[in-house]
Design an enzyme around this catalytic site. Structure first.
Site, PDB file in Angstrom:
ATOM      1  N   ASP A   1     -32.732  30.420 130.151  1.00 47.05           N
ATOM      2  CA  ASP A   1     -31.750  31.438 129.932  1.00 47.05           C
ATOM      3  C   ASP A   1     -32.257  32.751 130.148  1.00 47.05           C
ATOM      4  OD1 ASP A   1     -29.992  29.596 130.087  1.00 47.05           O
ATOM      5  OD2 ASP A   1     -29.413  29.806 128.039  1.00 47.05           O
ATOM      6  N   ARG A   2     -32.106  34.199 130.719  1.00 52.15           N
ATOM      7  CA  ARG A   2     -32.782  35.030 131.119  1.00 52.15           C
ATOM      8  C   ARG A   2     -32.884  35.788 129.592  1.00 52.15           C
ATOM      9  NH1 ARG A   2     -30.736  40.627 133.624  1.00 52.15           N
ATOM     10  NH2 ARG A   2     -29.040  39.241 135.069  1.00 52.15           N
TER      11      ARG A   2
END
Length: 314
Positions: free
Chosen positions: A132-133
């Site tokens: 995920d970011r």
């Protein structure tokens, strides 16, 4: 996400992409060209990077104007320094910084981890798994189609072993296994829920609590599966969302220490080398924002082989 879509018909047939976007959206052609340039324009479902390509009747054009509340033309943040953890002729492993996407987003190309690694290599990098970011840590890439395929098979067939560390809310048991399927939460877009009440995909996570205090826990996470938001949703289901994870209700600080992002770090990865088949273990040092909680808990940074999964590893 804010986007506009139109169909190519009438006077738009035969027009250049930038001219058609300018006409339909009421923009200057220069601004329309910028949108094409950053990768925010799609023609017939494919990203268009040629502002002067001629449109054909019936094509559908989509323009991403905003993503995550930010204009597609907003100035990109400076690219972070790329930390290489391991590299040989077949594989490159890097430490993904928090805040960097694994791959280009719908509204922009450039600046993602796959872009940064490709720039370093001077050719496209083979992405085989994603974080995920806001998640930091180990990410591996293949340097050839053959290596990428072999690495992807390690993940797909469940041979890759991963160790994450997270700082979560208080109250976790000493150790255990979360065996709860994941499904999209219809009441909260962008979230996944861990529950048997819905028809979700199987997801299994072992956890070992390294520190448990009144304000927070530090936990080692060993996922058997690699589902979207698996660790975030599983810890939320245990009543201890990851600190800084606003989407899942994680607190922005605990014990007097700030959590400015979702404090989840992919600390180690073990998988078969695509050429030799020997186990390759790559570790990413625990980052400073997570180490502040390690220090507050009196813990040393986690390192070494990944412990066995299941009860024998408890």
């Amino acid at each position: 996400m804010k986007r506009r879509t139109f169909r190519v018909e009438g006077a738009l047939v035969g027009k250049a992409v930038d001219a058609a976007v300018a006409s339909e959206l009421g923009l200057a052609e220069a601004r329309a060209r910028e949108l094409v340039g950053v990768g925010a324009v799609y023609v017939a479902g494919k990203r268009s990077r040629d502002a002067k390509a001629r449109l054909v009747a019936g094509q559908v054009v989509t323009v991403v104007l905003e993503e995550g509340g930010q204009s597609a033309l907003a100035e990109a943040a400076p690219a972070p320094e790329l930390r290489v953890l391991y590299e040989d002729a077949d594989v490159i492993a890097v430490d993904k910084p928090a805040g960097v996407t694994a791959q280009p987003t719908e509204g922009r190309v450039g600046g993602s981890l796959v872009d940064l690694v490709g720039e370093k290599l001077g050719r496209p990098a083979g992405l085989v798994h994603r974080l995920d970011r806001e998640t930091s840590g180990v990410t591996v890439f293949g340097k050839s189609a053959e290596a990428t395929s072999a690495l992807a098979a390690e993940f797909r067939e469940g041979r890759a072993r991963k160790r994450y560390v997270a700082v979560a809310g208080p109250g976790l048991p000493l150790n255990g296994t979360v065996d709860l399927p994941l499904s999209k939460d219809p009441s909260r877009p962008g979230r996944w829920r861990a529950t048997r009440a819905a028809n979700g995909v199987p997801a299994l996570t072992d956890f070992h609590t390294l520190f448990s205090g009144p304000a927070f826990c530090v936990v080692e996470l060993l996922p058997h599966t690699g589902r979207t938001h698996q660790l975030r949703a599983h810890l939320t289901a245990l009543g201890a969302p990851i600190l800084g994870d606003a989407r899942y209700g994680g607190l922005p600080r605990a014990g007097g220490v700030e959590a400015a992002r979702c404090l989840l770090h992919a600390q180690a990865l073990e998988l078969g080398h695509p050429r030799t088949g020997k186990v390759l273990r790559v570790e990413a040092p625990v980052p400073e924002d997570v180490m502040r909680f390690f220090a507050a808990a009196g813990l040393a940074a986690l390192t070494g082989p990944i412990r066995a999964w299941g009860p024998e590893g408890a």
